[in-house]
Design a protein around this motif. Structure first.
Motif, short mmCIF file in Angstrom:
data_model
loop_
_atom_site.label_atom_id
_atom_site.label_comp_id
_atom_site.label_asym_id
_atom_site.label_seq_id
_atom_site.Cartn_x
_atom_site.Cartn_y
_atom_site.Cartn_z
N TRP A 137 8.07 10.34 6.12
CA TRP A 137 7.31 9.30 6.83
C TRP A 137 6.99 8.11 5.93
CZ3 TRP A 137 7.46 9.47 11.78
CH2 TRP A 137 7.60 10.70 12.42
N THR A 138 6.62 8.35 4.67
CA THR A 138 6.31 7.22 3.80
C THR A 138 7.58 6.43 3.46
OG1 THR A 138 6.39 8.66 1.84
CG2 THR A 138 4.21 8.19 2.78
N GLY A 139 8.71 7.12 3.40
CA GLY A 139 9.97 6.42 3.20
C GLY A 139 10.30 5.51 4.37
N LYS A 199 3.13 6.65 -1.17
CA LYS A 199 4.30 7.41 -1.63
C LYS A 199 3.99 8.27 -2.84
CE LYS A 199 8.29 4.74 -0.12
NZ LYS A 199 9.46 3.97 -0.57
N ALA A 200 3.11 7.78 -3.72
CA ALA A 200 2.75 8.55 -4.91
C ALA A 200 1.89 9.76 -4.55
CB ALA A 200 2.02 7.66 -5.91
N LEU A 253 0.83 -1.21 0.00
CA LEU A 253 0.00 0.00 0.00
C LEU A 253 0.86 1.25 0.00
CD1 LEU A 253 -2.82 1.35 0.27
CD2 LEU A 253 -2.49 1.21 2.74
N ASN A 254 1.88 1.26 0.85
CA ASN A 254 2.73 2.44 0.95
C ASN A 254 3.51 2.70 -0.34
OD1 ASN A 254 3.88 4.59 2.65
ND2 ASN A 254 5.76 3.45 2.38
#
Length: 171
Positions: free
Chosen positions: A46-48, A39-40, A33-34
C-alpha cells in the motif's frame, strides 16, 4: 448565470500555478510523508502504491510548470497550453510504464534520481562535518502491479484541462 469553475471566474493563470491546486499540493505532501515516514515505519504494498499515485497526480503538472516557466521567459503573453498538458501526461505515463516494466529503464531511473538527490545529500554531509558521499542509485523494484496507479493521471488531466480551457494551437 456562470458557474464558479468558468474560466472567466478564475484569476489569470501564472506559469506553474497548477502545482498550487489543493489536490496537487496535497499529492506532494502525501508523497513526502509517505516516502520519508510511512514507508520506513510500515513498508507494504500500500505504501508503494500510495507513492505511485501521489507522484502521478503531480508530476505532469510539474513538467507543464517547468515548460511554462521557460516559455514565459521568451514570450510576452502567457497562456496555459493544452498541447503541453497532453504531452506532459502522455510522457509521464510512458516513462512510468517503462520504469515499472523494464530493468534497463528502472536502472536509468535509479541512477537519474540518485544523481538529482546528490546535491542535497552532499550539502547535508558538509553541514554535518562528514565526508561528501558519491552519487548513489536510489532503491527501485520493477513491478508491473504499479501500473494500477495510472488512473491517478486523471487528476493532473482534470486540473490542467480546467486551467487550459479549450484546446489551443501549437505550444
Amino acid at each position: 448565470m456562470s458557474r464558479p469553475d468558468d474560466a472567466a471566474a478564475q484569476p489569470p493563470a501564472v506559469p506553474g500555478d497548477a502545482l498550487l491546486h489543493p489536490l496537487v499540493f496535497g499529492a506532494v505532501l502525501v508523497l513526502l510523508l509517505n516516502d520519508h515516514v510511512l514507508k520506513a515505519r510500515w513498508p507494504s504494498w500500500w505504501t508503494g502504491k500510495l507513492s505511485d499515485v501521489a507522484g502521478l497526480a503531480m508530476f505532469p503538472l510539474l513538467l507543464q510548470g517547468l515548460w511554462e516557466q521557460v516559455r514565459e521567459r521568451r514570450a510576452r503573453a502567457f497562456r496555459p497550453s493544452w498541447a503541453v498538458l497532453v504531452a506532459s501526461v502522455l510522457l509521464t505515463a510512458a516513462c512510468f510504464g517503462a520504469v515499472k516494466l523494464s530493468e534497463t529503464a528502472g536502472d536509468g531511473w535509479r541512477w537519474g534520481l540518485g544523481t538529482l538527490q546528490w546535491p542535497a545529500r552532499a550539502a547535508w554531509a558538509l553541514a554535518s562535518g562528514r565526508a561528501v558521499p558519491g552519487v548513489a542509485p536510489v532503491s527501485h523494484v520493477v513491478d508491473p502491479t504499479d501500473l494500477l496507479a495510472l488512473p491517478a493521471l486523471l487528476i493532473p488531466w482534470w486540473v490542467g484541462r480546467r486551467r487550459c480551457g479549450a484546446p489551443d494551437g501549437p505550444a
